[in-house]
Design an enzyme around this catalytic site. Sequence first.
Site, PDB file in Angstrom:
ATOM      1  N   GLU A 135      -3.421  22.030  55.565  1.00 54.16           N
ATOM      2  CA  GLU A 135      -2.630  22.266  56.772  1.00 54.16           C
ATOM      3  C   GLU A 135      -3.578  22.769  57.855  1.00 54.16           C
ATOM      4  OE1 GLU A 135       0.554  25.002  55.881  1.00 54.16           O
ATOM      5  OE2 GLU A 135       1.290  23.737  54.241  1.00 54.16           O
ATOM      6  N   ALA A 138      -4.460  26.116  57.106  1.00 53.39           N
ATOM      7  CA  ALA A 138      -4.783  26.367  55.686  1.00 53.39           C
ATOM      8  C   ALA A 138      -5.594  25.192  55.160  1.00 53.39           C
ATOM      9  CB  ALA A 138      -3.502  26.549  54.864  1.00 53.39           C
ATOM     10  N   GLU A 373     -12.118  17.059  50.718  1.00 54.50           N
ATOM     11  CA  GLU A 373     -11.967  17.493  49.304  1.00 54.50           C
ATOM     12  C   GLU A 373     -12.718  18.807  49.065  1.00 54.50           C
ATOM     13  OE1 GLU A 373     -11.484  14.870  46.157  1.00 54.50           O
ATOM     14  OE2 GLU A 373     -10.714  13.240  47.395  1.00 54.50           O
ATOM     15  N   THR A 375     -15.030  21.635  51.706  1.00 54.82           N
ATOM     16  CA  THR A 375     -16.338  21.554  52.385  1.00 54.82           C
ATOM     17  C   THR A 375     -17.443  21.872  51.377  1.00 54.82           C
ATOM     18  OG1 THR A 375     -16.358  23.890  52.968  1.00 54.82           O
ATOM     19  CG2 THR A 375     -15.307  22.386  54.549  1.00 54.82           C
TER      20      THR A 375
HETATM   21  C1  FAD Z   1     -11.033  12.677  57.991  1.00 54.37           C
HETATM   22  C2  FAD Z   1     -10.397  13.725  57.134  1.00 54.37           C
HETATM   23  C3  FAD Z   1      -9.626  13.331  56.063  1.00 54.37           C
HETATM   24  C4  FAD Z   1      -9.004  14.299  55.252  1.00 54.37           C
HETATM   25  N1  FAD Z   1      -8.149  13.889  54.251  1.00 54.37           N
HETATM   26  C5  FAD Z   1      -7.377  14.817  53.614  1.00 54.37           C
HETATM   27  C6  FAD Z   1      -6.340  14.409  52.715  1.00 54.37           C
HETATM   28  O1  FAD Z   1      -6.137  13.207  52.461  1.00 54.37           O
HETATM   29  N2  FAD Z   1      -5.575  15.360  52.166  1.00 54.37           N
HETATM   30  C7  FAD Z   1      -5.742  16.694  52.405  1.00 54.37           C
HETATM   31  O2  FAD Z   1      -5.007  17.498  51.865  1.00 54.37           O
HETATM   32  N3  FAD Z   1      -6.728  17.113  53.259  1.00 54.37           N
HETATM   33  C8  FAD Z   1      -7.535  16.208  53.869  1.00 54.37           C
HETATM   34  N4  FAD Z   1      -8.518  16.613  54.759  1.00 54.37           N
HETATM   35  C9  FAD Z   1      -8.694  18.036  55.022  1.00 54.37           C
HETATM   36  C10 FAD Z   1      -9.995  18.586  54.503  1.00 54.37           C
HETATM   37  O3  FAD Z   1      -9.967  18.667  53.098  1.00 54.37           O
HETATM   38  C11 FAD Z   1     -10.237  19.946  55.190  1.00 54.37           C
HETATM   39  O4  FAD Z   1     -10.560  19.668  56.532  1.00 54.37           O
HETATM   40  C12 FAD Z   1     -11.315  20.743  54.525  1.00 54.37           C
HETATM   41  O5  FAD Z   1     -10.908  21.169  53.252  1.00 54.37           O
HETATM   42  C13 FAD Z   1     -11.743  21.968  55.351  1.00 54.37           C
HETATM   43  O6  FAD Z   1     -10.667  22.679  55.833  1.00 54.37           O
HETATM   44  P1  FAD Z   1     -10.653  23.077  57.393  1.00 54.37           P
HETATM   45  O7  FAD Z   1     -10.862  21.829  58.154  1.00 54.37           O
HETATM   46  O8  FAD Z   1      -9.416  23.849  57.671  1.00 54.37           O
HETATM   47  O9  FAD Z   1     -11.903  23.982  57.596  1.00 54.37           O
HETATM   48  P2  FAD Z   1     -11.984  25.625  57.497  1.00 54.37           P
HETATM   49  O10 FAD Z   1     -11.395  26.018  56.209  1.00 54.37           O
HETATM   50  O11 FAD Z   1     -11.413  26.175  58.737  1.00 54.37           O
HETATM   51  O12 FAD Z   1     -13.517  25.805  57.484  1.00 54.37           O
HETATM   52  C14 FAD Z   1     -14.316  25.847  58.669  1.00 54.37           C
HETATM   53  C15 FAD Z   1     -15.739  26.194  58.244  1.00 54.37           C
HETATM   54  O13 FAD Z   1     -15.749  27.476  57.576  1.00 54.37           O
HETATM   55  C16 FAD Z   1     -16.343  27.348  56.297  1.00 54.37           C
HETATM   56  N5  FAD Z   1     -15.673  28.242  55.350  1.00 54.37           N
HETATM   57  C17 FAD Z   1     -14.352  28.434  55.157  1.00 54.37           C
HETATM   58  N6  FAD Z   1     -14.137  29.324  54.185  1.00 54.37           N
HETATM   59  C18 FAD Z   1     -15.369  29.682  53.712  1.00 54.37           C
HETATM   60  C19 FAD Z   1     -15.811  30.574  52.700  1.00 54.37           C
HETATM   61  N7  FAD Z   1     -14.971  31.244  51.930  1.00 54.37           N
HETATM   62  N8  FAD Z   1     -17.149  30.704  52.505  1.00 54.37           N
HETATM   63  C20 FAD Z   1     -18.033  30.001  53.263  1.00 54.37           C
HETATM   64  N9  FAD Z   1     -17.654  29.143  54.242  1.00 54.37           N
HETATM   65  C21 FAD Z   1     -16.343  28.995  54.460  1.00 54.37           C
HETATM   66  C22 FAD Z   1     -16.107  25.876  55.912  1.00 54.37           C
HETATM   67  O14 FAD Z   1     -17.017  25.465  54.915  1.00 54.37           O
HETATM   68  C23 FAD Z   1     -16.315  25.190  57.241  1.00 54.37           C
HETATM   69  O15 FAD Z   1     -17.678  24.994  57.484  1.00 54.37           O
HETATM   70  C24 FAD Z   1      -9.199  15.670  55.524  1.00 54.37           C
HETATM   71  C25 FAD Z   1     -10.012  16.056  56.585  1.00 54.37           C
HETATM   72  C26 FAD Z   1     -10.594  15.106  57.397  1.00 54.37           C
HETATM   73  C27 FAD Z   1     -11.415  15.544  58.572  1.00 54.37           C
END
Ligand code: FAD
Length: 389
Positions: A135, A138, A373, A375
């Site tokens: 989300e 999230a 899946e 980061t």
């Molecule tokens: C093109 C695309 C396709 C996708 N497809 C799907 C899908 O089919 N289904 C689905 O459910 N999701 C999907 N996603 C979502 C994707 O899995 C998330 O974007 C990803 O898990 C990261 O979440 P966020 O974008 O909220 O980043 P955030 O969680 O906000 O992270 C931002 C930065 O902070 C870092 N960070 C966060 N927490 C920590 C920590 N504890 N320690 C160190 N670093 C941290 C992250 O590594 C990142 O660099 C997709 C995303 C994209 C862009």
Amino acid sequence: MAGRSLADFPHFALSDEYQDLRKVVRELSEEKIAPNAAAADEKAEFPQASYDALREMGLNAPHIPEAYGGGGADALATCIVIEEVSRVCASSALIPAVNKLGTVPLLLGGSEQIKQRYLPPVASGEAMFSYALSEREAGSDTASMSCRAKRDGDAWVLTGHKSWITNAGVSRYYTVLAVSDPDGPRGGNVTAFVVEADDPGFSVGPKERKLGIKGSPTREIYFDDCRIPGDRVVGEIGQGLKLALRTLDHTRVTIGAQAVGIAQGAIDNAVDYVKQREQFGRPIGDFQGVQFMLADMAMQVEAARQLVYVAAAKSERVDRDLPFFGAAAKCHASDVAMRVTTDAVQLLGGAGYTQDFPLERMMRDAKITQIYEGTNQIQRLVIARSLLR
Ligand SMILES: Cc1cc2nc3c(=O)[nH]c(=O)nc-3n(C[C@H](O)[C@H](O)[C@H](O)COP(=O)(O)OP(=O)(O)OC[C@H]3O[C@@H](n4cnc5c(N)ncnc54)[C@H](O)[C@@H]3O)c2cc1C
């Protein structure tokens, strides 16, 4: 050792079956998928021709077991399919990859009835399946999701949204994770459901405008009092997040395969180029500076490939150390893909920066493998957790 020949020793090699599969998928990819790759990227259009070609060969969702009408490809065979398709078009590879991502929760935790109902149409190519965990607020912190599922008699009513859902709008089915018990323990209060595209109250948002994998639509999906029957629950009530995370242990391996395929595509293009491009009166491939770059690229990709294949074998056997290997394979292969595609663009010089060659697309496509899946920071947390446990 006396009296034994080399043939008596187990080989550390892919069997003929896997080699033959690679050959078939490579031919299909070069003939029917590669020609659409640039247009799918440029127009940000779902590569229907790739879908049709994959479907014709039963490769749109090869992992689905034969009992549900699928080809029954094991995890390694599925990786080889994804790797070979990614070598020419990363967006098209998300067809088998995300069909797997969407359906693994059913395979791991679904009732026989739910598997019988939803897996055959995906196997036959009538329908695609997406996976909806993230989300907007999230992403890495999945347990903080706000999407809700409320019981109403025998039915469930979903409210909220999911973000960045791959293939949303094209898929007919969605595995959706929602909080079913807001007062329950964090992470133990989420349930998995199957939502169908024509369920009342379900809708999809506009396509995200992205850096890469532009041929694979990414959208938000919305649940506006979306009412679904009680038999759509996947696994146990309250155990959805665990199921979603167990799913990722398996499917991160396929993202590793996607990354290896993208990187291999970049190397193959770069090798062709440096053999024919002449500067200073000779092919640039004659220069040791160029050769060292190519050698480093090839070493890294081969190491990543071996790690992905070992992780695939662990996924198939559901080994205890799969979480480590799934995370390591995805993290390492995607970091390699980013480095290798960047270096491949460098080897083509100005040409590499233009759309006359597929390298700039491959470099843009590689980036997502470090993000979705989980980061690569999250993968490193998973790896470290299994070391420190
Ligand atoms: C093109 C695309 C396709 C996708 N497809 C799907 C899908 O089919 N289904 C689905 O459910 N999701 C999907 N996603 C979502 C994707 O899995 C998330 O974007 C990803 O898990 C990261 O979440 P966020 O974008 O909220 O980043 P955030 O969680 O906000 O992270 C931002 C930065 O902070 C870092 N960070 C966060 N927490 C920590 C920590 N504890 N320690 C160190 N670093 C941290 C992250 O590594 C990142 O660099 C997709 C995303 C994209 C862009």
